[in-house]
Scaffold this motif. Sequence first.
Motif, PDB file in Angstrom:
ATOM      1  N   ARG A  44      34.525  36.608  -7.685  1.00  0.00           N
ATOM      2  CA  ARG A  44      35.211  37.453  -8.689  1.00  0.00           C
ATOM      3  C   ARG A  44      36.202  38.366  -7.975  1.00  0.00           C
ATOM      4  O   ARG A  44      35.981  38.770  -6.822  1.00  0.00           O
ATOM      5  N   SER A  45      37.251  38.710  -8.677  1.00  0.00           N
ATOM      6  CA  SER A  45      38.333  39.471  -8.048  1.00  0.00           C
ATOM      7  C   SER A  45      37.882  40.871  -7.634  1.00  0.00           C
ATOM      8  O   SER A  45      38.416  41.435  -6.677  1.00  0.00           O
ATOM      9  N   GLU A  46      36.883  41.428  -8.311  1.00  0.00           N
ATOM     10  CA  GLU A  46      36.438  42.796  -7.988  1.00  0.00           C
ATOM     11  C   GLU A  46      35.950  42.916  -6.543  1.00  0.00           C
ATOM     12  O   GLU A  46      35.938  44.003  -5.982  1.00  0.00           O
ATOM     13  N   ASP A  47      35.490  41.813  -5.946  1.00  0.00           N
ATOM     14  CA  ASP A  47      34.950  41.893  -4.582  1.00  0.00           C
ATOM     15  C   ASP A  47      36.040  41.840  -3.505  1.00  0.00           C
ATOM     16  O   ASP A  47      35.772  42.096  -2.339  1.00  0.00           O
ATOM     17  N   GLU A  48      37.247  41.492  -3.892  1.00  0.00           N
ATOM     18  CA  GLU A  48      38.285  41.272  -2.880  1.00  0.00           C
ATOM     19  C   GLU A  48      38.653  42.556  -2.150  1.00  0.00           C
ATOM     20  O   GLU A  48      38.848  42.561  -0.932  1.00  0.00           O
ATOM     21  N   HIS A  49      38.741  43.667  -2.893  1.00  0.00           N
ATOM     22  CA  HIS A  49      39.122  44.942  -2.269  1.00  0.00           C
ATOM     23  C   HIS A  49      38.083  45.341  -1.210  1.00  0.00           C
ATOM     24  O   HIS A  49      38.441  45.707  -0.085  1.00  0.00           O
ATOM     25  N   GLU A  50      36.796  45.239  -1.583  1.00  0.00           N
ATOM     26  CA  GLU A  50      35.728  45.614  -0.640  1.00  0.00           C
ATOM     27  C   GLU A  50      35.785  44.738   0.616  1.00  0.00           C
ATOM     28  O   GLU A  50      35.665  45.224   1.742  1.00  0.00           O
TER      29      GLU A  50
ATOM     30  N   PHE B  55      31.569  40.004 -18.024  1.00  0.00           N
ATOM     31  CA  PHE B  55      31.552  39.683 -16.592  1.00  0.00           C
ATOM     32  C   PHE B  55      32.681  38.727 -16.234  1.00  0.00           C
ATOM     33  O   PHE B  55      32.850  37.690 -16.869  1.00  0.00           O
ATOM     34  N   SER B  56      33.407  39.086 -15.194  1.00  0.00           N
ATOM     35  CA  SER B  56      34.493  38.210 -14.751  1.00  0.00           C
ATOM     36  C   SER B  56      33.946  37.196 -13.756  1.00  0.00           C
ATOM     37  O   SER B  56      32.898  37.403 -13.151  1.00  0.00           O
ATOM     38  N   THR B  57      34.668  36.118 -13.585  1.00  0.00           N
ATOM     39  CA  THR B  57      34.290  35.129 -12.584  1.00  0.00           C
ATOM     40  C   THR B  57      35.512  34.277 -12.287  1.00  0.00           C
ATOM     41  O   THR B  57      36.418  34.177 -13.114  1.00  0.00           O
ATOM     42  N   TYR B  58      35.583  33.738 -11.084  1.00  0.00           N
ATOM     43  CA  TYR B  58      36.607  32.729 -10.807  1.00  0.00           C
ATOM     44  C   TYR B  58      36.014  31.664  -9.919  1.00  0.00           C
ATOM     45  O   TYR B  58      34.847  31.767  -9.515  1.00  0.00           O
TER      46      TYR B  58
END
Length: 253
Positions: free
Chosen positions: A63-69, A116-119
């Motif tokens: 998911r895109s939310e984890d990219e920043h971390e 919930f987002s997902t890719y």
Amino acid sequence: MSAKPKLAFFSLASCEGCQLQVINCEDELVAVLGAVDIVNFREAIDDRRNDYDVAFVEGSLTRSEDEHELKEIRERAKFLVAFGACATIGGVNAMKNFRPLDQVRKYVYGDKAGVFSTYETKPIDALIKVDAKLHGCPISKPEFLELCKCLLAGKQFKVSNHPVCVPCKLAENVCVYQKGMTCLGVVTRAGCDPMCPTFGNKCIGCRGLIDHPNVNAAFDVLEDAGLTLEDALKDFRMFDGCAANDRIKGATK
Ligand code: SF4
Ligand code: SF4
Ligand code: SF4
């Protein structure tokens, strides 16, 4: 790197079983803890420091939310390890790549699916540079300890790049193809002390493909055993769904 390197462990989408393998190093853990400082390891300690030298990142990008971390971890770490099959090749999370994402989201989250987002699952080196990979689902304890030794000695850590068949033959196992089973040991990276065939099971490829798999020879093995590519792909999709279809079908004769 400081005299006593500071280690940190992080999780993206994963079961955290690879981190558990570190805790399972019971006999060696005291020696490891004498040589390194662990400053961030949610599964084992309360500290959450960000002044680490070495980051172990478990889990895949889903998911895109984890990219920043993940980018922040990369910026802080002097050395970053992709930790286990989810991180190195996508792992079991990549099974969802073979279904429509909306269907997957609904199956997992039910009527909360929209929240919930997902890719499509990706290994972490799709986004950031990694300095080393520890393969397997879960990682191998001896390989983790070897990597720690290499870090302390300033040596390069080398992963196996020969197929599971090599140690399997050396162990004098009966090949499971003789029992009518498929086995991905022909093209899968060794290093697991060929656990599955030693106990009479097929290798299902949890350590991912070697760098230059002899795919055509693997087809011949399947053909000789009266098995099909589809039989083998079913197993490949378990861990290596991000790469299996493209690399294998691309090499089809
Ligand atoms: S590689 Fe396997 S054991 Fe490790 S986090 Fe992923 S699913 Fe869990
Ligand atoms: S059992 Fe699997 S790993 Fe062992 S020799 Fe046969 S194909 Fe190779
Ligand atoms: S034999 Fe294959 S599936 Fe079993 S642990 Fe080794 S690489 Fe993973």
